[in-house]
Enzyme design. Structure first.
Site: not given
Length: 376
Positions: A125, A127, A244
């Site tokens: 969570g 953007s 990521e």
């Protein structure tokens, strides 16, 4: 691809993973494989968990304490085969490591065993509708309510949120986006069945709904679900984004097309394709090998406890560019590609615009690179 830079444990693991995947791959079409790390298959993830391959680098009692190189091999084999890893991918890649790094013991015990078994899925969570690549512009707020917090706001582009049990959400706890920017941000562990959470799938050009808008209306989060340190969300998110961006999914998302094309070419009569274009296939493989080396360097940094952020940024930037070229390049090999391969190519062409957005837009990544080089 060469395994000379890998330890013996990783080479041995590669053979085990290929044997495991062979039992599934017979039923996967080229179209199935094109979905890979966005494909949500709980049963497959549980089977991976039973092998001890989710959270495999985590220390006991939560994981097997294996090396970052072992995980690197596992992930590249999964992605190259087009395995449906979406149910455990985010939690294994970044949510679990973040919990290990900044979480409390109660938080680790609550979530890590379920992640490792493939039973608990996490989503990201970060953007928002008005804060995409400029993450410091987020406006979703968390305000104290007794011993806990009340969350209000909206998160956007949250992959597989409709299937996940937990979100690690970034919220503003003090100041405003205009005044504080990176300051005043805090992360929370949000269980998505909480009252006031609404998950709204967003159909994409392919008709899939991997992305979601997640709305929070007076959602109560207990104080013990604050992750890490209040006000240090920006530093925590930055370290999370390095995980990521550095993985092999940043250059292997479209790679199953290369394997499918090779199989199709080997099975086709000579007049079914343009042999003069086969150098294109070699170029794709060569560029993938270069990016693999860069990603492997990032894995080495993780193994040594070093920050892989800059390697991650470059891997993600160049990898997305390669992935966006892969589907048109594969299509150029065939006069008339087999129906299943054509369907996979078409799917990847429509998905390709997102490749340079997820994990940070190209412009943001190049700005980070410029600062690292001292030219900005």
């Amino acid at each position: 691809m060469s395994t000379t830079a890998l330890p013996a444990s990783a080479i041995e693991l590669r053979a085990q993973v290929r044997e495991f995947l062979a039992g599934y791959a017979q039923t996967w079409t080229a179209f199935d494989r094109a979905h890979s790390w966005t494909a949500f298959d709980r049963d497959f993830s549980r089977a991976v968990g039973r092998r001890g391959w989710i959270g495999m680098t985590w220390p006991a009692p939560y994981g097997a304490g294996r090396t970052a190189f072992d995980r690197f091999v596992l992930q590249e084999e999964m992605l190259a085969a087009g395995a449906p890893v979406g149910a455990h991918w985010v939690a294994d890649r970044q949510s679990g490591p973040l919990l290990l790094k900044v979480g409390t013991e109660e938080q680790k015990q609550r979530y890590l065993p379920g992640i490792a078994s493939g039973d608990i899925s996490f989503c990201i969570g970060m953007s928002e509708p008005n804060a995409g690549s400029d993450l410091a512009a987020i406006e979703a707020r968390a305000e104290r309510d007794g011993d806990g917090w009340r969350l209000n706001g909206t998160k956007l582009w949250t992959t597989n949120a409709q299937h996940c049990q937990v979100m690690i959400g970034l919220f503003r706890t003090t100041g405003s986006a205009r005044e504080a920017r990176q300051g005043g941000l805090t992360q929370f562990l949000i269980e998505l069945d909480s009252p006031g959470v609404e998950v709204r799938p967003i159909p994409d050009l392919n008709g899939d709904a991997h992305f979601n808008e997640v709305a929070f209306t007076d959602v109560y989060v207990p104080g013990e679900r604050l992750l890490g340190t209040e006000g240090q969300g920006w530093a925590q998110v930055t370290s999370e984004l390095a995980l990521e961006r550095s993985g092999s999914e940043r250059f292997l998302s479209a790679f199953p097309l290369v394997g499918a094309a090779t199989r199709a070419l080997n099975a086709s009569p000579a007049d079914a394709f343009e042999r003069g274009d086969l150098a294109t296939l070699g170029t794709l493989v060569a560029e993938t090998a270069v990016l693999r080396s860069l990603s492997l360097m990032a894995a080495g940094k993780l193994e040594r406890g070093e920050d892989p952020s800059y390697h991650a940024v470059i891997t993600k930037d160049l990898g997305a560019e390669l992935e966006q070229r892969t589907a048109p390049a594969v299509r150029s090999l065939f006069i008339d590609p087999p129906a299943d391969l054509r369907r996979a190519i078409d799917y990847t062409v429509r998905a390709a615009p997102t490749f340079s957005l997820r994990g940070g837009a190209r412009e943001i990544l190049r700005g980070i690179t410029a600062r690292a080089l001292g030219v900005r």
